[in-house]
Structure formats: C-alpha cells, structure tokens
Design a protein around this motif. Structure first.
Motif, mmCIF file in Angstrom:
data_model
loop_
_atom_site.group_PDB
_atom_site.id
_atom_site.type_symbol
_atom_site.label_atom_id
_atom_site.label_comp_id
_atom_site.label_asym_id
_atom_site.label_seq_id
_atom_site.Cartn_x
_atom_site.Cartn_y
_atom_site.Cartn_z
ATOM 1 N N ASP A 164 1.262 -1.003 0.394
ATOM 2 C CA ASP A 164 -0.089 0.406 0.201
ATOM 3 C C ASP A 164 1.120 1.141 -0.323
ATOM 4 O O ASP A 164 1.391 1.254 0.989
ATOM 5 N N HIS A 165 0.977 2.167 -1.304
ATOM 6 C CA HIS A 165 1.761 3.290 -1.192
ATOM 7 C C HIS A 165 1.200 3.703 -1.192
ATOM 8 O O HIS A 165 -0.227 4.268 -1.056
ATOM 9 N N CYS A 228 -0.765 -1.349 5.200
ATOM 10 C CA CYS A 228 -2.132 -0.389 5.892
ATOM 11 C C CYS A 228 -2.700 -1.387 5.933
ATOM 12 O O CYS A 228 -3.986 -1.458 5.197
ATOM 13 N N CYS A 234 0.573 1.755 8.987
ATOM 14 C CA CYS A 234 1.158 1.014 8.133
ATOM 15 C C CYS A 234 1.881 0.713 9.153
ATOM 16 O O CYS A 234 2.697 1.251 9.688
#
Length: 598
Positions: A164-165, A228, A234
């Motif tokens: 998850d960026h 996250c 996260c």
C-alpha cells in the motif's frame, strides 16, 4: 515442459487461517513450515517467515525485526517495495502439481530482482537502482552488481505493487535478472542472518546448506513492502520464504555414504507388464505405498523448538503443518500437540519451547491420496533454427480447460545481442480436434509493448497480452538475428553459450487474491564464436619473428667488425687489457720458475 497449476484450495485455506491474525503491532513475527509429500519419492518443504515494523519506527531507524543492514539500504536507495529471488532447478508441475504460493514467491533460474523506487525521473530512478543492486550484492554475496543497463528493464503490466503506497510517491518499477548466477551456501548464510533467530531456534534450525542445495528444486525469496490497515496504521513487512523439493531416498543417505550405489537385484521392483522385462532388463516401478521418513533423516537434524520471538495468537502457534491423509499414522515428540484440520489431509502441531521436535512417518498402505489440482496453463519456450547467424523463438501455450479461455501477460527480457524481428511474429492454433490452423497474430495477441534494444546499452523488452481459447494450444514463433560480439566481450566459457533470462507469465485471474505467476526455463543461446587459439598462435609467431629480426638488426648496429690484430691492439690499450697483460706476465714468470725447478 513447464506447467502452472491452480493453487490448492485446502492449502489456501490453511495459509489464510494461519495468517488470519492482524498484521500489525499485535503480531510482529510469525514463522511457518509446511511439509507436503509429493509423487516420485519427493517432499515439498515450504518455510515462511514474516515480521512487521511500524512505519514510524522504520523512518526513525528503530529496527527490531527488520534487519538494520537491509533497512538502511532501502532508505538510502529510496526503495519503497523490494522483491528478491534466488532459484535453482526446475519445478516439475506435471508430477508435483501446483506451485507453492501460486508461483508468486518463485523467481527465474538464477537471481531475479524487481523493486519500486521513489524518484523524480527515470534517470534518478536508475541511479538509485544501481545503488540498490550494488548494496544487495555485498549483503547477499551475489553478483547483483552486474545488473547494469543491459540487464535492466521497466515492465509495464507484468508486475503490480503488492504493498500500500502513498499517492505522493513517484514510483518507478525496475526489473533485473542474472540467469547464469549460481546459487549456493554463500547466499544462504546472509539469508539466515536476516531472521530474528538466525537459524538457532525454530523452524530455521532445520536449514542445512548440504540438504538445501542438494534439492531437485529450491527457491529463496525476500519481499519487503508497506502494508496499511483500514484505520490508516501502516507497517513495513518483510517476508522470507524458502521452498525446496527434496528427494526422500537421496536425503536419507548419510554423509558418510555420499555416493549413491545401485540397488541390489533382489531389491528391485520391476514393471513386469513391459515387453522387454527379463532377468537382466528391468523398468523400475514406483511403489504404491508412501515411503517412510522423519525430520532427522531428511534434514539431518531435529527441529530446535520454537523461536522465542514468535507471537502466539490463536492458530498462529501452529508453526508446523503436514499434508498427508488423516488415516496415515504419524509419530511425534511427546511434548508436541497434534491438531487435525477438517479437510481430511492437513494436521498441524503445537511445539513446546526449547524442546527438540521430531516427526516420523512409517511406511504403510494408504487408500487415500492428496489429489493434485487441474493445471491452468501449459507453457514451453525453446530456441529453434540452425546456423550461427539467425534463429527463431517458439513458445507453446496449452489451455486444458474445456469451458473458459485463459488471459495472461507474457513478458520477455532479451539480451541486446539477440535481435528479434517482431514483424515475423506468427501464431497457430490447434484445437481439441487436432486440426492445425494458422491465424493472424492479432487474434491471439490483444496488446503489444515492444522496446527495442540498443547495442551495449539496453536489452529488448517484449510484453504481450494473450488469450488462449478453451481446449486449444497456441504456438507463437518469431525470428531473430545473432549479433557478433567484440573480442573482449566473450566470457571464458564462450562455447557453452549465453544465458537468456526466463520468460515471466502472469495469469489474469480475478478469482484469486494473490497473483498467479509462471516462469519458463532459461535458455542457452549459441553465438558466432571465434577460434580463440588463433590469436594465441598469431601472437607467438609474430613475437618470434620480431625477436629474430630485432636481434639481428641490433647486432649489426652495435657491433664493430675489425681484424684480429686490431682487436689485440685495441685490447692492449684499454685498462682491462693492461691488467690482463700483467696477469699474463706473472703467470709466465711463475711457469718459468717451475720449469727451472724441474
């Protein structure tokens, strides 16, 4: 032939149940081992280690489970997600069934690396990529520093981020392979140092380089990615996996008897239905009963309890599982507890801390066997043609399904000295009726991304979106030309051939949460190779001629040609001649005295 099979549904359920706990602060480290006997006297051992570090701790360089050496490399190279693979051998899917982890933890033969790097442009991303490969080369004792621009590609649709960026990150995907890299113990040692217990306790205590690299197939993987939760918390997750297929008979042989010896004639089990069966001719028949084995026999040691850093919450304390029918007897250490699953094939064990654990399965008749799943796609890739200048590539895809087509992405990374002609791309389809018909490539290839090579700067990148109809076999062919290298660009073993990286196939199946991957075998490309003995012969002959000519001319230039009388006169005038004359006079006088005495 390479085969991709569906991931076993009971196996998926098992993994999901084991990792069902939260992936955040309450469960920082987990480890799990799955043992799955396979046909042909094989055993799949799948090790998995997963740990989490909060994003805030990672940014402040407060490392606990994530190794500091690896974390600082990622921060220095601005790497947001990393996937590293070390693989040797070939997965025999026709005999062993589905690949572990849907092939997502497997790499191509040798070393494969791809990462998402945060950089403002492509040039800065490549500079960080070189920093990353050189740092990982030193950390894992591998030749990753040879991943230069000619071995680096930028896939478009073959890979997707698993983490998850943030949308603010400018991510650049770079991919590199070293198909000729030999994976050995010097790569395993740094891998073990990344683990919290470093092979001293837990399932990692079973690792032995002699057993691991004696396997028919093995793959080591390192995956680092941000994860996250729904509430925005996260963590940076590192997952290490080791999958190996061991031969039971070969692994049970002791180190004092490393050389396999033939089975005595009276112990051979032959297939008497063969027409050539006789007293001196035997076709080996595989035993129907599963072979007996134990952890100590297979790995050469027992399991040293559990890692003290493992978090136990719910089912995650079942760090070892075995997939055999429930009817088969299994003997375990007294301190361990056995838990059988409802699928009828899986049993897990709760291990006692700091207590050695061993597992033994005797040989016994079994009426129920673990069924292998139906394959999704068959893929085969070979080099065809003859001669030293040109050749061709042939890729065969087979869809065994009778109802649905298979959509997938085909990715090739070719070296710059292999120059494909895309206009020669042809496709043929063979249906279930066995009729071969040639069709336009556009009917099979839905989309194409082609990035041509530049000599000595970058390789060829080819990505195809393909669709294979149900119960059909598709064959793709294209021609290529072989370049002639410079004299200094040939390796010492040039006549062996040049390695071509395996192709990557990504199945577009929305029914699975994890991506399905398959990698073909690597190829050997024969290039026009000069006779390296001729330069040696030319150098020797030229040096001899030059030495003779130089010596003759040098003698003519520096020597003086005089008569014998002139040479005597010149010798007498010199200091050396005078001293020599004195010695001659003294010698003559002494000889004269000796003569008078006589």
């Amino acid at each position: 032939m390479t085969v991709l099979s569906l991931f076993s549904l009971p196996f998926v359920a098992l993994i999901l149940s084991l990792w069902s706990s939260s992936a955040f602060a309450s469960s920082d480290y987990h480890e799990h081992l799955l043992l799955h006997p396979l046909p042909q006297s094989s055993l799949l051992a799948s090790f998995n280690f997963r740990s989490n570090t909060s994003q805030q701790s990672f940014d402040q360089q407060h490392f606990r489970y994530l190794p500091r050496a690896l974390g600082q490399i990622l921060q220095h190279a601005h790497t947001k997600e990393l996937h590293l693979r070390f693989t040797t051998g070939r997965w025999d899917a026709e005999s062993w069934g589905p690949r572990p982890w849907n092939g997502s933890k497997e790499g191509g033969t040798g070393v494969e690396l791809w990462a998402w790097i945060d950089a403002p442009d492509d040039e800065a991303a490549f500079a960080k990529w070189i920093t990353l490969t050189q740092s990982l080369s030193g950390l894992f004792c591998a030749s990753l520093n040879f991943v230069d621009s000619t071995r680096t590609t930028r896939p478009v649709v073959s890979f997707e981020p698993a983490g998850d960026h943030s949308t603010a990150d400018q991510l650049h995907l770079l991919h590199g392979t070293l198909p000729g890299e030999v994976v050995c113990t010097e790569n395993l040692t740094p891998f073990l140092k990344l683990l919290p217990c470093k092979g001293k306790a837990g399932i990692s205590s079973l690792f032995d380089g002699h057993k691991l690299f004696d396997a028919a197939w093995q793959s080591m993987s390192v995956d680092i990615q941000p994860v996250c939760s729904a509430d925005g918390e996260c963590v940076v997750q590192i997952e290490q996996t080791v999958d190996m297929v061991l031969d039971i008979d070969r692994s049970k042989r002791s180190r004092s008897n490393p050389i396999p010896r033939p089975v005595p004639n009276e112990q051979l089990v032959c297939d008497t239905s063969k027409p050539y069966n006789s007293d001196d001719t035997c076709y080996p028949l595989e035993k129907t009963n599963d072979k007996a084995w134990s952890l100590t026999e297979i790995f050469g040691r027992s399991l040293n309890g559990v890692c003290p850093l493992t978090d136990f919450d719910g089912s995650s304390d079942q760090s070892l599982c075995l997939r055999v029918p429930h009817e088969r007897g299994v003997f375990i250490s007294e301190e361990a507890e056995e838990i059988k699953k409802d699928d009828g094939f899986t049993r897990c064990f709760k291990l006692a801390p700091s207590v050695p654990f061993d597992l033994s399965i005797p040989q016994q008749p079994v009426n129920t066997e673990v069924a292998l799943d139906e394959p999704v796609l068959h893929a085969e890739r070979t080099i065809v043609g003859h001669g030293q200048e040109r050749g061709g590539m042939r890729i065969i895809f087979g869809n065994p399904s009778n109802t649905s087509a298979v959509d997938f992405i085909y990715f090739e990374s070719l070296p710059w000295f292999l120059r494909p002609y895309i206009h020669t791309l042809h496709a043929t389809i063979t249906g279930h009726d066995g009729v071969l018909r040639e069709v336009p490539a556009s009917e099979i290839v839905k989309e194409t991304y082609y990035r041509p090579a530049i000599d000595r700067e970058r390789g060829t990148q080819l990505e195809l979106a393909l669709s294979v109809p149900a119960s059909s076999t598709v064959t793709l062919t294209y021609d290529f030309e072989k370049a002639i290298l410079r004299y200094t660009e040939y390796p010492p073993d040039a006549n062996r051939g040049f390695n071509v990286a395996p192709a990557v196939i990504r199945i577009l199946d929305t029914a699975h949460d994890t991506p399905i991957y398959i990698r073909s075998t690597s190829l050997l490309l024969q290039l026009p190779t000069p006779d390296f003995s001729m330069p040696y012969n030319v150098i020797i002959l030229t040096s001899t001629v030059i030495a003779l000519a130089f010596g003759t001319i040098f003698n003519i230039l520096v020597r003086r040609i005089v008569t014998l009388d002139e040479a005597a006169a010149l010798g007498a005038q010199t200091l050396k001649g005078r001293i020599l004359g004195k010695f001659v006079a003294i010698r003559d006088r002494l000889r004269g005295k000796d003569t008078k005495v006589e």
